[in-house]
Design a protein around this motif. Structure first.
Motif, mmCIF file in Angstrom:
data_model
loop_
_atom_site.group_PDB
_atom_site.id
_atom_site.type_symbol
_atom_site.label_atom_id
_atom_site.label_comp_id
_atom_site.label_asym_id
_atom_site.label_seq_id
_atom_site.Cartn_x
_atom_site.Cartn_y
_atom_site.Cartn_z
ATOM 1 N N LYS A 204 14.715 42.231 -11.213
ATOM 2 C CA LYS A 204 15.981 41.990 -12.013
ATOM 3 C C LYS A 204 16.626 43.396 -12.366
ATOM 4 C CE LYS A 204 14.649 37.488 -13.781
ATOM 5 N NZ LYS A 204 13.435 37.031 -14.337
ATOM 6 N N GLU A 205 15.643 44.391 -12.941
ATOM 7 C CA GLU A 205 16.124 45.532 -13.368
ATOM 8 C C GLU A 205 17.192 46.290 -12.369
ATOM 9 O OE1 GLU A 205 15.502 46.837 -16.551
ATOM 10 O OE2 GLU A 205 16.515 48.773 -15.771
ATOM 11 N N ALA A 206 16.541 46.106 -10.969
ATOM 12 C CA ALA A 206 17.211 46.799 -10.037
ATOM 13 C C ALA A 206 18.707 46.266 -9.633
ATOM 14 C CB ALA A 206 16.554 46.816 -8.683
ATOM 15 N N GLY A 207 18.958 44.941 -10.049
ATOM 16 C CA GLY A 207 20.266 44.199 -10.032
ATOM 17 C C GLY A 207 20.064 42.854 -9.532
ATOM 18 N N PHE A 208 18.953 42.509 -8.915
ATOM 19 C CA PHE A 208 18.740 41.414 -8.049
ATOM 20 C C PHE A 208 19.015 40.086 -8.969
ATOM 21 C CE2 PHE A 208 16.548 44.134 -5.023
ATOM 22 C CZ PHE A 208 17.046 43.700 -3.924
ATOM 23 N N ILE A 209 19.421 38.992 -8.321
ATOM 24 C CA ILE A 209 18.988 37.516 -9.063
ATOM 25 C C ILE A 209 18.030 37.076 -8.471
ATOM 26 C CG2 ILE A 209 20.071 35.278 -9.479
ATOM 27 C CD1 ILE A 209 22.787 36.800 -8.531
ATOM 28 N N VAL A 210 16.923 36.800 -9.261
ATOM 29 C CA VAL A 210 15.607 36.479 -8.746
ATOM 30 C C VAL A 210 15.247 34.852 -8.921
ATOM 31 C CG1 VAL A 210 12.928 36.897 -9.244
ATOM 32 C CG2 VAL A 210 14.914 38.578 -9.558
ATOM 33 N N GLU A 211 14.597 34.513 -7.831
ATOM 34 C CA GLU A 211 14.277 33.072 -7.365
ATOM 35 C C GLU A 211 12.644 32.926 -7.221
ATOM 36 O OE1 GLU A 211 16.739 29.795 -5.351
ATOM 37 O OE2 GLU A 211 16.922 32.102 -4.445
ATOM 38 N N THR A 212 11.929 32.262 -8.129
ATOM 39 C CA THR A 212 10.621 32.126 -7.783
ATOM 40 C C THR A 212 10.511 30.727 -7.050
ATOM 41 O OG1 THR A 212 9.875 33.108 -9.689
ATOM 42 C CG2 THR A 212 8.072 31.659 -9.003
ATOM 43 N N LEU A 213 10.017 30.638 -5.485
ATOM 44 C CA LEU A 213 9.815 29.683 -4.698
ATOM 45 C C LEU A 213 8.579 29.337 -4.548
ATOM 46 C CD1 LEU A 213 12.675 31.046 -2.018
ATOM 47 C CD2 LEU A 213 13.100 29.598 -3.929
ATOM 48 N N ILE A 214 8.326 28.149 -4.127
ATOM 49 C CA ILE A 214 7.036 27.503 -3.737
ATOM 50 C C ILE A 214 6.560 28.516 -2.474
ATOM 51 C CG2 ILE A 214 5.801 25.513 -2.713
ATOM 52 C CD1 ILE A 214 7.614 23.759 -4.412
ATOM 53 N N GLY A 215 5.128 28.803 -2.797
ATOM 54 C CA GLY A 215 4.723 29.698 -1.810
ATOM 55 C C GLY A 215 4.141 28.986 -0.576
ATOM 56 N N PRO A 216 3.788 29.971 0.472
ATOM 57 C CA PRO A 216 3.189 29.164 1.627
ATOM 58 C C PRO A 216 1.884 28.514 1.163
ATOM 59 C CG PRO A 216 2.597 31.526 1.650
ATOM 60 C CD PRO A 216 3.786 31.185 0.603
ATOM 61 N N PRO A 217 1.297 27.584 2.242
ATOM 62 C CA PRO A 217 0.184 26.829 1.763
ATOM 63 C C PRO A 217 -1.114 27.786 1.470
ATOM 64 C CG PRO A 217 1.257 25.925 3.831
ATOM 65 C CD PRO A 217 1.708 27.188 3.662
ATOM 66 N N GLY A 218 -1.524 27.308 0.247
ATOM 67 C CA GLY A 218 -2.721 28.235 -0.460
ATOM 68 C C GLY A 218 -2.251 29.303 -1.358
ATOM 69 N N LYS A 219 -0.786 29.381 -1.566
ATOM 70 C CA LYS A 219 -0.552 30.195 -2.319
ATOM 71 C C LYS A 219 0.738 29.500 -3.452
ATOM 72 C CE LYS A 219 0.423 35.228 -2.901
ATOM 73 N NZ LYS A 219 2.017 35.172 -3.412
ATOM 74 N N LYS A 220 0.515 29.571 -4.531
ATOM 75 C CA LYS A 220 1.490 29.006 -5.544
ATOM 76 C C LYS A 220 3.059 29.269 -5.434
ATOM 77 C CE LYS A 220 1.408 27.626 -10.380
ATOM 78 N NZ LYS A 220 1.415 28.656 -11.403
ATOM 79 N N GLU A 221 3.236 30.556 -5.362
ATOM 80 C CA GLU A 221 4.714 30.892 -5.698
ATOM 81 C C GLU A 221 4.984 32.189 -4.498
ATOM 82 O OE1 GLU A 221 4.767 31.976 -9.848
ATOM 83 O OE2 GLU A 221 5.349 29.928 -10.122
ATOM 84 N N MET A 222 6.383 32.443 -4.298
ATOM 85 C CA MET A 222 6.739 33.511 -3.599
ATOM 86 C C MET A 222 8.070 33.798 -4.069
ATOM 87 S SD MET A 222 8.768 32.151 -0.120
ATOM 88 C CE MET A 222 9.985 33.404 -0.280
ATOM 89 N N THR A 223 8.652 35.087 -3.783
ATOM 90 C CA THR A 223 9.941 35.477 -4.640
ATOM 91 C C THR A 223 10.782 35.750 -3.538
ATOM 92 O OG1 THR A 223 8.461 36.643 -5.949
ATOM 93 C CG2 THR A 223 10.659 37.310 -6.005
ATOM 94 N N ARG A 224 12.160 35.300 -3.917
ATOM 95 C CA ARG A 224 13.334 35.737 -3.267
ATOM 96 C C ARG A 224 14.454 36.111 -4.210
ATOM 97 N NH1 ARG A 224 15.731 30.964 -0.015
ATOM 98 N NH2 ARG A 224 16.348 30.369 -2.068
ATOM 99 N N GLY A 225 15.005 37.487 -3.889
ATOM 100 C CA GLY A 225 16.223 38.026 -4.671
ATOM 101 C C GLY A 225 17.545 38.045 -3.848
ATOM 102 N N LYS A 226 18.397 37.790 -4.745
ATOM 103 C CA LYS A 226 19.885 38.078 -3.969
ATOM 104 C C LYS A 226 20.657 39.279 -4.614
ATOM 105 C CE LYS A 226 23.876 35.149 -3.076
ATOM 106 N NZ LYS A 226 24.272 33.953 -2.919
ATOM 107 N N LYS A 227 21.294 39.987 -3.895
ATOM 108 C CA LYS A 227 22.090 40.761 -4.313
ATOM 109 C C LYS A 227 23.721 40.550 -5.023
ATOM 110 C CE LYS A 227 23.751 45.613 -3.402
ATOM 111 N NZ LYS A 227 23.689 46.835 -2.643
#
Ligand code: SAM
Length: 227
Positions: A204-227
């Motif tokens: 966020k500090e670098a300027g990205f719009i940040v989304e927390t998405l459902i992670g792959p099997p076995g992992k709760k979350e993952m991250t996607r950022g958009k410029k």
């Protein structure tokens, strides 16, 4: 980190696909729940598939070429389409042939072209852009992200696939996040398996719009950022 080949061992992950165990870091290259499953979910579905409908040429930058799995899955996704990939990937510690030639990602495929492409990815020269076929241009760069200097090429998608921040904090430092932000074109995406709070704040500090998405099997979350 160092990467002497006696620290490297091939092991099977939960979905049967191979990953590498690095004994020096006590870390695997992929999720132990499933290497292919994780790469498909994080990099292909949350990243590449978001861009395919609107882009004919997709320049991708990867942090950590490693086993070549993300590069190969990327090609597999677009191989029978008109999409063209320009794929630049950093890897300071390339795997040797006796390791990558044993990886089982292509083993159950009948498509010989796809099988051969995995080896082509590994055999391609370093630090040189090469057109592997009409859909795929590759440049493997034998550098750390910290050493990489931004040149003319910019990207629509970043696969941020370094080892976890707990193992390799230097790769996740805010200056590296700012570097990859400036490598991206406007509306470009960064995807990673990492969902740490500090990392998301740095995005966020670098300027990205940040989304927390459902992670792959076995992992709760993952991250996607958009410029
Ligand atoms: C989690 S593994 C993933 C590799 C790869 N994407 C794959 O699917 O096999 C992280 C990779 O980052 C590489 N790496 C280590 N230090 C790095 C650095 N400072 N900058 C970029 N890559 C680095 C490692 O050698 C390793 O291949």
């Amino acid at each position: 980190m160092e990467n002497s080949q006696n620290e490297i061992k091939i092991i099977a992950s939960g979905d049967g696909s191979h990953t590498i165990f690095h004994s020096g870091l006590n870390e695997t290259y992929h999720s132990m729940h499933g290497a292919v499953q994780e790469s498909e979910h994080v990099f292909i579905e949350a990243g590449l598939e978001q861009l395919i409908p609107t882009k004919k040429i997709i320049p991708i930058f990867e942090v950590g070429f490693g086993t070549g799995l993300n590069a190969w899955l990327t090609y597999k996704k677009i191989a029978s389409s008109d999409t063209k990939i320009i794929y630049h990937s950093l890897e300071p510690y390339p795997l040797k042939e006796d390791i990558y030639s044993q990886l089982n990602y292509t083993k159950n495929l009948s498509d010989k072209t796809l099988q051969d492409f995995f080896i082509q990815l590994h055999k391609a020269p370093w630090d040189e852009e090469v057109e592997l076929n009409r859909n795929f241009v590759l440049k493997k760069i034998k550098l750390k992200l910290e050493e990489y200097n931004i040149s003319g090429q910019h990207f629509d998608l970043i696969y941020y696939d370094a080892f976890a921040p707990s193992k390799q904090a230097e790769v996740w430092l805010p200056e590296n996040i700012k570097k990859v932000y400036s490598l991206l074109n406007k509306d470009g995406l960064i995807v990673t398996y990492c969902a740490r709070g500090q990392f998301k704040r740095d995005l966020k500090e670098a300027g990205f719009i940040v989304e927390t998405l459902i992670g792959p099997p076995g992992k709760k979350e993952m991250t996607r950022g958009k410029k």
